[in-house]
Design an enzyme around this catalytic site. Structure first.
Site, PDB file in Angstrom:
ATOM      1  N   SER A 221       0.845  -1.188   0.000  1.00 30.32           N
ATOM      2  CA  SER A 221       0.000   0.000   0.000  1.00 30.32           C
ATOM      3  C   SER A 221       0.880   1.238   0.000  1.00 30.32           C
ATOM      4  O   SER A 221       2.067   1.180   0.289  1.00 30.32           O
ATOM      5  CB  SER A 221      -0.927  -0.002   1.220  1.00 30.32           C
ATOM      6  OG  SER A 221      -0.416   0.845   2.213  1.00 30.32           O
ATOM      7  N   LYS A 222       0.257   2.342  -0.363  1.00 31.94           N
ATOM      8  CA  LYS A 222       0.974   3.619  -0.404  1.00 31.94           C
ATOM      9  C   LYS A 222       1.682   3.898   0.914  1.00 31.94           C
ATOM     10  O   LYS A 222       2.663   4.607   0.959  1.00 31.94           O
ATOM     11  CB  LYS A 222      -0.029   4.752  -0.646  1.00 31.94           C
ATOM     12  CG  LYS A 222      -0.145   5.155  -2.077  1.00 31.94           C
ATOM     13  CD  LYS A 222      -0.919   6.456  -2.195  1.00 31.94           C
ATOM     14  CE  LYS A 222      -0.888   6.904  -3.646  1.00 31.94           C
ATOM     15  NZ  LYS A 222      -1.567   8.138  -3.908  1.00 31.94           N
ATOM     16  N   ARG A 223       1.133   3.364   1.979  1.00 31.98           N
ATOM     17  CA  ARG A 223       1.691   3.675   3.301  1.00 31.98           C
ATOM     18  C   ARG A 223       2.909   2.822   3.655  1.00 31.98           C
ATOM     19  O   ARG A 223       3.651   3.167   4.556  1.00 31.98           O
ATOM     20  CB  ARG A 223       0.607   3.531   4.376  1.00 31.98           C
ATOM     21  CG  ARG A 223      -0.370   4.695   4.383  1.00 31.98           C
ATOM     22  CD  ARG A 223      -1.566   4.410   5.257  1.00 31.98           C
ATOM     23  NE  ARG A 223      -2.361   3.307   4.718  1.00 31.98           N
ATOM     24  CZ  ARG A 223      -3.239   3.446   3.729  1.00 31.98           C
ATOM     25  NH1 ARG A 223      -3.419   4.613   3.168  1.00 31.98           N
ATOM     26  NH2 ARG A 223      -3.926   2.418   3.285  1.00 31.98           N
TER      27      ARG A 223
END
Ligand code: GLU
Length: 503
Positions: free
Chosen positions: A260-262
């Protein structure tokens, strides 16, 4: 299937930091366009003012330039279908929405949030699909007038035809969505804001996109978009054809969960900061779902373009393996010419405060002389900074790693440093062979030490670390004066300065 000249696109939304999955999508779409001698369109999908940011937009362009994924139409270069930022195309979407309404492909729906919620719950309780039930498809004029009089602001919904949608995904083969899978969906919010569901296919149609390559997460939007293309063809929006779709596999991280982007390893800019080469990173990203051959993992983008076939992309999730990514990068570093490595190191030495901006001739000369010492030894460019810091750091900032000091500069180590200092201080020529001969004679023969015990203390005293480029070359580059000064400093601190002790 379309057989027109290829027009592929990359159309990210500028939210947050550009991430690895996004770059993989850009790369595949770009390689596809280039392989077919087609056009590559770069479009910015920035219609969500709350999430999009100018900073993110700048980063996207920056990272595309860094990666070298060039585009034929898009920001900075323009093109016949501009503007290429959706935020500048709002009138187009309003017009298309109106045409869809006028032609009966879309309708205004006045349901309140509570009404939708109640009906959804009831549908769920009855074991039915909880998507939109189509209630406002068939409002009478009186009902519409009544809702308007109440001051309700309608959304615009696209009317999904009641049929199955089958298409041949370029990566996954034939896929069918049953008619009950896809409900009438919102294309314009009550406040007039057009949604991705409208803007994305509208622009793909108006920009003549023939091949849509994108992440697997968007697979479920494909039947909706195909339906919209069919409507567009009837009302004369775009070229009258439906593009081919190919959905690229998820990129997964630790625990085989979708990256994920995180996740920190998904931050694309982090790779540049750590000293990855764009060639290395792209080569690795290419392997997330594709391979050039069974026995070769290392290739250039020109080779990828030549060989890329979308039909050979593996639909299964691709696991991001940072170790492999680093190894591939290391191979690309070794493939670079010496002066290319030197040039690419400059910004990293500047960031570390070791070289001025712009660099002086002398700094460039030093770096050029030092590059061969580290070229074969690094996987990331920042490793050169760590290994060569001792050559560039000011005398005031030079420091010895504490753990290495404890291990190497004990009593025995100090004896070695003392002997090295005395042997080196007046050798006639400060050359690598002379330094080597002198230290071997003085420490190995003289003190009867094994090389590791002989050279470790000298290395730590002069370079500040146990891990450094080859010792004799390092001393030669550092110069006699600094070498002796650093050996003296260690002796002084130990109380065995140049004047005294076990000479
Ligand atoms: N703006 C969309 C995204 O970033 C693009 C999706 C697409 O390629 O169709 O997810």
């Amino acid at each position: 299937m379309t057989d027109r000249p290829v027009v592929a696109r990359f159309c990210p939304s500028p939210t947050g930091n550009p991430h690895v999955g996004m770059a993989r999508t850009a790369l595949f779409s770009w390689a596809f366009a280039r392989h077919h001698g087609g056009t590559f369109v770069f479009r910015i999908e920035d219609t969500d003012a709350e999430r999009d940011s100018e900073e993110s937009y700048d980063l996207l362009l920056d990272v595309m330039h860094w990666l070298g994924l060039d585009w034929d139409e898009g920001p900075e270069v323009g093109g016949p279908h501009g503007p290429y930022r959706q935020s500048e195309r709002m009138e187009i979407y309003a017009d298309v929405a109106q045409q869809l309404l006028d032609a009966g492909f879309a309708y205004k729906a006045y349901d309140s949030a509570e009404e939708l919620e109640t009906r959804r719950n009831a549908a769920r309780a009855a074991g039915k699909s909880s998507g939109y039930d189509g209630l406002h498809r068939t409002l009478t004029d009186e009902q519409i007038t009544a809702y308007e009089a109440e001051g309700r602001q309608p959304v615009i919904r696209f009317k999904m035809p009641d049929k199955d949608y089958t298409f041949t995904d370029l990566v996954r083969g034939e896929i069918t969505f049953g008619s009950d899978n896809v409900q009438d969906y919102v294309i314009v919010r009550a406040n007039g804001q057009p949604l991705y569901t409208l803007t994305n296919p509208t622009d793909d149609a108006l920009m003549g996109i023939t091949h849509v390559l994108r992440g697997e997460d968007l697979l479920s939007s494909t039947p909706r978009q195909i339906a919209m293309y069919e409507a567009f063809a009837e009302i004369g929006i775009g070229g009258g054809f439906t593009p081919d779709f190919g959905h690229l596999p998820y990129v997964t991280g630790a625990g085989n969960k979708k990256l994920s982007k995180r996740d920190p390893e998904s931050n694309l800019l982090g790779y540049r900061e750590q000293g990855f080469l764009p060639e290395g990173l792209l080569n690795y990203l290419a392997l997330l779902g594709w391979s050039i051959s069974d026995d070769n993992d290392i290739f250039s983008m020109a080779e990828m373009v030549e060989a890329f076939e979308i039909g050979r992309v593996n639909p299964n999730p691709a696991r991001f393996d940072i170790k492999k990514c680093e190894a591939i990068n290391g191979s690309h570093v070794r493939l670079l010419a010496e002066d290319d490595v030197r040039d690419r190191l400059v910004p990293y030495f500047q960031t570390a405060g070791l070289i001025s901006d712009p660099p002086t001739e002398q700094q460039l000369g030093n770096l050029a002389a030092a590059t061969p010492l580290v070229h074969e030894r690094m996987t990331l460019l920042t490793e050169a900074v760590d290994m060569l810091r001792f050559l560039f750091v000011s005398d005031d900032d030079f420091a010895i790693d504490e753990a290495d000091r404890v291990k190497n500069l004990d009593e025995q180590g100090i004896v070695v440093v003392r002997a090295a200092r005395d042997a080196l201080v007046d050798i006639p020529d400060w050359t690598t062979p002379a330094i080597e001969d002198t230290l071997r004679a003085g420490l190995i023969d003289g003190l009867e030490l094994k090389p590791r015990l002989a050279f470790g203390p000298v290395r730590v005293a002069v370079t500040g670390s146990r891990i450094s480029p080859p010792l004799f070359e390092s001393l030669q580059l550092l110069g006699r004066e600094k070498t002796i000064a650093r050996l003296d400093a260690v002796l002084d601190e130990s109380g065995l300065g140049a004047g005294g002790g076990v000479g």
